[in-house]
Design a protein around this motif. Sequence first.
Motif, short mmCIF file in Angstrom:
data_model
loop_
_atom_site.label_atom_id
_atom_site.label_comp_id
_atom_site.label_asym_id
_atom_site.label_seq_id
_atom_site.Cartn_x
_atom_site.Cartn_y
_atom_site.Cartn_z
N ALA A 34 -6.62 39.50 56.71
CA ALA A 34 -7.22 40.20 57.85
C ALA A 34 -8.71 40.45 57.61
N ALA A 35 -9.08 40.74 56.38
CA ALA A 35 -10.49 40.99 56.05
C ALA A 35 -11.32 39.71 56.19
N ALA A 36 -10.67 38.57 56.03
CA ALA A 36 -11.37 37.29 56.18
C ALA A 36 -11.71 37.01 57.64
N SER A 37 -11.05 37.70 58.55
CA SER A 37 -11.32 37.57 59.99
C SER A 37 -11.60 38.96 60.57
N PRO A 38 -12.69 39.59 60.13
CA PRO A 38 -12.94 40.98 60.52
C PRO A 38 -13.16 41.19 62.01
N GLU A 39 -13.42 40.11 62.73
CA GLU A 39 -13.61 40.26 64.18
C GLU A 39 -12.32 40.69 64.88
N ASP A 40 -11.18 40.47 64.21
CA ASP A 40 -9.89 40.89 64.76
C ASP A 40 -9.56 42.28 64.21
N GLY A 41 -10.23 43.28 64.77
CA GLY A 41 -10.05 44.65 64.30
C GLY A 41 -8.63 45.17 64.47
N SER A 42 -7.94 44.69 65.51
CA SER A 42 -6.57 45.17 65.72
C SER A 42 -5.66 44.73 64.58
N ARG A 43 -5.88 43.53 64.05
CA ARG A 43 -5.06 43.08 62.92
C ARG A 43 -5.34 43.91 61.67
N LEU A 44 -6.62 44.20 61.42
CA LEU A 44 -6.97 45.06 60.28
C LEU A 44 -6.31 46.42 60.41
N ARG A 45 -6.38 47.00 61.60
CA ARG A 45 -5.77 48.32 61.82
C ARG A 45 -4.26 48.28 61.61
N ALA A 46 -3.62 47.22 62.10
CA ALA A 46 -2.17 47.10 61.96
C ALA A 46 -1.76 46.96 60.50
N VAL A 47 -2.48 46.15 59.76
CA VAL A 47 -2.15 45.97 58.33
C VAL A 47 -2.39 47.28 57.59
N LEU A 48 -3.51 47.94 57.86
CA LEU A 48 -3.81 49.20 57.18
C LEU A 48 -2.78 50.26 57.52
N SER A 49 -2.36 50.31 58.77
CA SER A 49 -1.33 51.26 59.19
C SER A 49 -0.01 50.99 58.48
N GLY A 50 0.37 49.73 58.40
CA GLY A 50 1.60 49.36 57.69
C GLY A 50 1.53 49.70 56.22
N LEU A 51 0.38 49.44 55.63
CA LEU A 51 0.19 49.75 54.21
C LEU A 51 0.27 51.25 53.98
N LYS A 52 -0.36 52.02 54.85
CA LYS A 52 -0.33 53.48 54.71
C LYS A 52 1.10 54.01 54.81
N ALA A 53 1.84 53.53 55.79
CA ALA A 53 3.22 53.99 55.98
C ALA A 53 4.10 53.61 54.79
N HIS A 54 3.97 52.37 54.33
CA HIS A 54 4.79 51.93 53.20
C HIS A 54 4.40 52.70 51.93
N ALA A 55 3.10 52.87 51.72
CA ALA A 55 2.65 53.59 50.52
C ALA A 55 3.14 55.03 50.54
N ALA A 56 3.09 55.69 51.69
CA ALA A 56 3.55 57.09 51.76
C ALA A 56 5.04 57.19 51.41
#
Length: 151
Positions: A34-56
């Motif tokens: 997702a970071a390799a395609s930063p123009e797709d902010g929604s994908r970055l947000r989705a991955v970060l949200s998933g990571l945050k939920a799984h990490a918690a």
Amino acid sequence: MRHVEWSNRFSVGITELDAQHARIIELLNDMAEAAASPEDGSRLRAVLSGLKAHAAAHFSAEEAVVGQVAPELLTFHQGEHLKFLSRVREFTLALDADAHPPMLPLEMFHFLKSWFEDHILGVDMQYAARLRHGFDEAHEPATGTDSGPSA
């Protein structure tokens, strides 16, 4: 391309936690893509949200284990987890602002990758060592007189 690979060096000796760590590594690789395609902010947000939920969820499970096998490490461990979640919140707010620096997605990936590798290989291995030297996977004191390999 995988940026982080699971290996046995990340194993803490508890199947559930190892599977959670492996999933976090998958999410880190998703973050790199997702970071390799930063123009797709929604994908970055989705991955970060998933990571945050799984990490918690993972942190909660891990803290339960630490509380049983190494209670003297629990407060420090919880503090490290809170610092991580706080940093993820900062990244989320920056992404939501839509005026973030262009390098933010790459900075996010490098922070997350470094934090997890350092945390698993450093902090988590402290309780993993305790497991290997006196507790079994069910978190009960090991039975028998065998304290490990003989010299």
